[in-house]
Write a protein that holds these residues in place. Sequence first.
Motif, PDB file in Angstrom:
ATOM      1  N   MET A  15       0.830  -1.210   0.000  1.00 29.35           N
ATOM      2  CA  MET A  15       0.000   0.000   0.000  1.00 29.35           C
ATOM      3  C   MET A  15       0.862   1.257   0.000  1.00 29.35           C
ATOM      4  SD  MET A  15      -3.212  -0.367   2.625  1.00 29.35           S
ATOM      5  CE  MET A  15      -3.677   1.332   2.205  1.00 29.35           C
ATOM      6  N   ARG A  16       0.313   2.303  -0.588  1.00 26.35           N
ATOM      7  CA  ARG A  16       0.854   3.630  -0.348  1.00 26.35           C
ATOM      8  C   ARG A  16       0.042   4.255   0.788  1.00 26.35           C
ATOM      9  NH1 ARG A  16       0.594   9.176  -3.971  1.00 26.35           N
ATOM     10  NH2 ARG A  16       1.849  10.416  -2.520  1.00 26.35           N
ATOM     11  N   HIS A  17       0.687   5.039   1.623  1.00 28.07           N
ATOM     12  CA  HIS A  17      -0.033   5.730   2.701  1.00 28.07           C
ATOM     13  C   HIS A  17      -1.128   6.613   2.130  1.00 28.07           C
ATOM     14  CE1 HIS A  17       1.775   9.624   1.728  1.00 28.07           C
ATOM     15  NE2 HIS A  17       2.923   8.976   1.550  1.00 28.07           N
ATOM     16  N   GLY A  18      -2.093   6.942   2.975  1.00 23.75           N
ATOM     17  CA  GLY A  18      -3.168   7.830   2.563  1.00 23.75           C
ATOM     18  C   GLY A  18      -2.685   9.254   2.331  1.00 23.75           C
ATOM     19  N   VAL A 160       1.849 -10.737   3.767  1.00 24.28           N
ATOM     20  CA  VAL A 160       2.392  -9.572   4.463  1.00 24.28           C
ATOM     21  C   VAL A 160       1.757  -8.310   3.899  1.00 24.28           C
ATOM     22  CG1 VAL A 160       4.341  -9.302   2.864  1.00 24.28           C
ATOM     23  CG2 VAL A 160       4.545  -8.414   5.189  1.00 24.28           C
ATOM     24  N   LEU A 161       1.563  -7.320   4.774  1.00 25.89           N
ATOM     25  CA  LEU A 161       1.106  -5.995   4.360  1.00 25.89           C
ATOM     26  C   LEU A 161       2.266  -5.027   4.543  1.00 25.89           C
ATOM     27  CD1 LEU A 161      -1.055  -3.868   3.539  1.00 25.89           C
ATOM     28  CD2 LEU A 161      -1.600  -3.653   5.982  1.00 25.89           C
ATOM     29  N   LEU A 162       2.629  -4.339   3.455  1.00 23.16           N
ATOM     30  CA  LEU A 162       3.620  -3.268   3.511  1.00 23.16           C
ATOM     31  C   LEU A 162       2.886  -1.955   3.277  1.00 23.16           C
ATOM     32  CD1 LEU A 162       6.468  -4.703   1.210  1.00 23.16           C
ATOM     33  CD2 LEU A 162       6.121  -5.091   3.651  1.00 23.16           C
ATOM     34  N   VAL A 163       3.024  -1.008   4.179  1.00 25.17           N
ATOM     35  CA  VAL A 163       2.429   0.317   4.010  1.00 25.17           C
ATOM     36  C   VAL A 163       3.575   1.304   3.881  1.00 25.17           C
ATOM     37  CG1 VAL A 163       0.848   2.046   4.912  1.00 25.17           C
ATOM     38  CG2 VAL A 163       0.425  -0.373   5.380  1.00 25.17           C
ATOM     39  N   LEU A 164       3.805   1.776   2.665  1.00 24.52           N
ATOM     40  CA  LEU A 164       5.005   2.541   2.380  1.00 24.52           C
ATOM     41  C   LEU A 164       4.678   3.832   1.629  1.00 24.52           C
ATOM     42  CD1 LEU A 164       7.208  -0.560   1.429  1.00 24.52           C
ATOM     43  CD2 LEU A 164       7.025   0.594   3.651  1.00 24.52           C
TER      44      LEU A 164
END
Length: 243
Positions: A15-18, A160-164
């Motif tokens: 994900m990209r951050h909001g 896995v969830l990556l929030v980057l």
Amino acid sequence: MIPFPTPNRRRVYLMRHGAVTYFDETGRPIEPDTVPLNEEGRKQATAAGRTFAAENIMFDRVIVSGLPRTVETAQRVLAEMPAMQARGVALEQWPELQEIRGGKLGEIPEHELAQAFIGVFEGTVPEERRFLHGESIGEFLDRVIPALARLRDLPDWDTVLLVLHGGTNRAILSHAITGGERVFFGNLAQTAGCINALDVGDEPSDWVLRMSNFSPPSPVHFGSRLTTMEVLLQQYLRYRNPA
């Protein structure tokens, strides 16, 4: 006849951050390492969490860059996933996956502003090109690619969830879609709050891109056709060159 060995692949949700606000009401830049999500960004993170919950997805690890906007996004995603809350998976902070680092905006000459803002996100970007007179693409890849390899070496996860960040996601996606090459494609759009899905196998070249830049609040991307950096350049120019 040799039977086909079934590939053993794991799932990465990237994900990209909001959305955040990088300039205050006067147009002055805000320190990017401190900005929280704005109202739209909070809605985007919530929508992403509801999307994961609707599919009953569970994460074995949740990794953020450590910057507030990634931490808050991940927290809001997990808040919409009761099963994950019960599981009690803690956020892991990997600072090597932070966004590509810019220099001081005020030190960039007027005639170099457009290239400094936008050049890193155009086509296949040479490693020597610098973002806002700061970190080069080569220096950026020097920290992102080894972190990705370290994640692949960890045996204790299936999903896995990556929030980057937009730039970090582009580095990971570029690496994946080329089968593990060291390259940076700047024009891979990453809308704030978007979700990408990748499968990764045991071999270094075994990557499968399942989904890219899915934006839960607006799946068909209706609206502006400007990139994030084009919008930010316009905002900064209004501050730097007031009417």
